[in-house]
Design an enzyme around this catalytic site. Sequence first.
Site, PDB file in Angstrom:
ATOM      1  N   ASN A   9      49.871  35.903  -9.897  1.00  0.00           N
ATOM      2  CA  ASN A   9      48.809  36.399 -10.769  1.00  0.00           C
ATOM      3  C   ASN A   9      47.882  37.273  -9.925  1.00  0.00           C
ATOM      4  OD1 ASN A   9      46.657  36.772 -12.483  1.00  0.00           O
ATOM      5  ND2 ASN A   9      45.972  34.629 -12.460  1.00  0.00           N
ATOM      6  N   LYS A  11      45.456  39.056 -10.789  1.00  0.00           N
ATOM      7  CA  LYS A  11      44.081  39.123 -11.312  1.00  0.00           C
ATOM      8  C   LYS A  11      43.583  40.579 -11.288  1.00  0.00           C
ATOM      9  CE  LYS A  11      43.378  34.485  -9.612  1.00  0.00           C
ATOM     10  NZ  LYS A  11      42.438  33.397  -9.438  1.00  0.00           N
ATOM     11  N   HIS A  96      44.451  31.023 -18.954  1.00  0.00           N
ATOM     12  CA  HIS A  96      44.014  30.846 -17.561  1.00  0.00           C
ATOM     13  C   HIS A  96      42.557  30.376 -17.555  1.00  0.00           C
ATOM     14  CE1 HIS A  96      42.868  31.791 -13.443  1.00  0.00           C
ATOM     15  NE2 HIS A  96      44.166  31.755 -13.171  1.00  0.00           N
ATOM     16  N   GLU A  98      40.103  31.222 -15.874  1.00  0.00           N
ATOM     17  CA  GLU A  98      39.106  32.303 -15.830  1.00  0.00           C
ATOM     18  C   GLU A  98      38.892  32.900 -17.220  1.00  0.00           C
ATOM     19  OE1 GLU A  98      40.933  34.463 -12.590  1.00  0.00           O
ATOM     20  OE2 GLU A  98      40.457  32.764 -11.289  1.00  0.00           O
ATOM     21  N   GLU A 168      46.778  23.885 -13.682  1.00  0.00           N
ATOM     22  CA  GLU A 168      45.908  24.531 -12.698  1.00  0.00           C
ATOM     23  C   GLU A 168      44.553  23.833 -12.691  1.00  0.00           C
ATOM     24  OE1 GLU A 168      47.300  28.691 -11.577  1.00  0.00           O
ATOM     25  OE2 GLU A 168      45.848  28.909 -13.175  1.00  0.00           O
ATOM     26  N   GLY A 174      41.379  29.373  -6.280  1.00  0.00           N
ATOM     27  CA  GLY A 174      40.623  30.311  -5.451  1.00  0.00           C
ATOM     28  C   GLY A 174      39.625  29.649  -4.512  1.00  0.00           C
ATOM     29  N   SER A 214      45.352  27.405  -5.188  1.00  0.00           N
ATOM     30  CA  SER A 214      45.406  27.559  -3.735  1.00  0.00           C
ATOM     31  C   SER A 214      46.770  27.215  -3.129  1.00  0.00           C
ATOM     32  CB  SER A 214      44.293  26.743  -3.072  1.00  0.00           C
ATOM     33  OG  SER A 214      43.031  27.213  -3.506  1.00  0.00           O
TER      34      SER A 214
HETATM   35  C1  PEP Z   1      45.423  31.420 -10.208  1.00  0.00           C
HETATM   36  O1  PEP Z   1      44.609  32.314 -10.360  1.00  0.00           O
HETATM   37  O2  PEP Z   1      46.178  31.130 -11.140  1.00  0.00           O
HETATM   38  C2  PEP Z   1      45.434  30.718  -8.929  1.00  0.00           C
HETATM   39  C3  PEP Z   1      46.124  29.637  -8.826  1.00  0.00           C
HETATM   40  O3  PEP Z   1      44.692  31.283  -7.908  1.00  0.00           O
HETATM   41  P1  PEP Z   1      44.696  30.814  -6.354  1.00  0.00           P
HETATM   42  O4  PEP Z   1      46.152  30.674  -5.943  1.00  0.00           O
HETATM   43  O5  PEP Z   1      43.994  31.903  -5.624  1.00  0.00           O
HETATM   44  O6  PEP Z   1      43.996  29.512  -6.305  1.00  0.00           O
END
Ligand code: PEP
Length: 251
Positions: A9, A11, A96, A98, A168, A174, A214
């Site tokens: 992803n 973003k 997601h 976000e 998630e 992040g 992460s």
């Molecule tokens: C994501 O945005 O779906 C995500 C898991 O980000 P990160 O790997 O940076 O935590």
Amino acid sequence: MRKKVIAGNWKMNMDLSESINLISGLKSALKEKKLNCNVVICPPYISLDTARELVKESDIELGAQNMYFEDSGAYTGEISAEMLKSVGCKFVILGHSERRTIFGETDELINKKVHKAILSKLIPIFCFGETLEERESNRTFDVVKKQVVEGLKGVLHSQMESIILAYEPVWAIGTGKTATPDQAEEVHKFVRNLLEEMYNKETADGVVIQYGGSVKPDNAYELLHMPNIDGALVGGACLKAESFVKIIEGC
Ligand code: PEP
């Protein structure tokens, strides 16, 4: 037997020329490798058409980061399922955290998008997960259950073949804080059991459930080898070909 899916992803990162460089790097790093998983990249909309050309004749598939559920019309700034398909998308990330927290997306809206994606033959990567506060107040399973039940409302047994789930935990996205393999597996197992209650065992056993939060080259292997973790949704670490490829190699 479920095949793992590693999805990146991107973003709101990478302009067009940066996108071209990243895809070229990925393609050459993956060229000679025998992959044990499916690989999906989800660049920003502006790069999708170019990405489609670049990933031709490679094992990389294309997804988008969001879409709207209507077909067309006065929805300024939005993008439809058919538009995504017209630039070669096969997958779309929906729900997601976000989108939920920054853009106020509700379970009801996400459910409409899930239905639209499935009917349009796009594979939703449907995300859900608890915040730190919810985890610390022992509400993880309740929150996850509500998001999964409401997000999948009305989705038929037969349609569950065409959907990917992504757990998630918001506190791990992040932040550099990853769920431990046991913490993630506990929720994945819970979700698999929930799918069995909602559908049946065969359907539940067939659904790919990714972990996201992460994921990095140094923690991917352990996470990806837990019994109910079927891949990863990767944010930060997918923006460099080297780290994304190392995660893919962890499958
Ligand atoms: C994501 O945005 O779906 C995500 C898991 O980000 P990160 O790997 O940076 O935590």
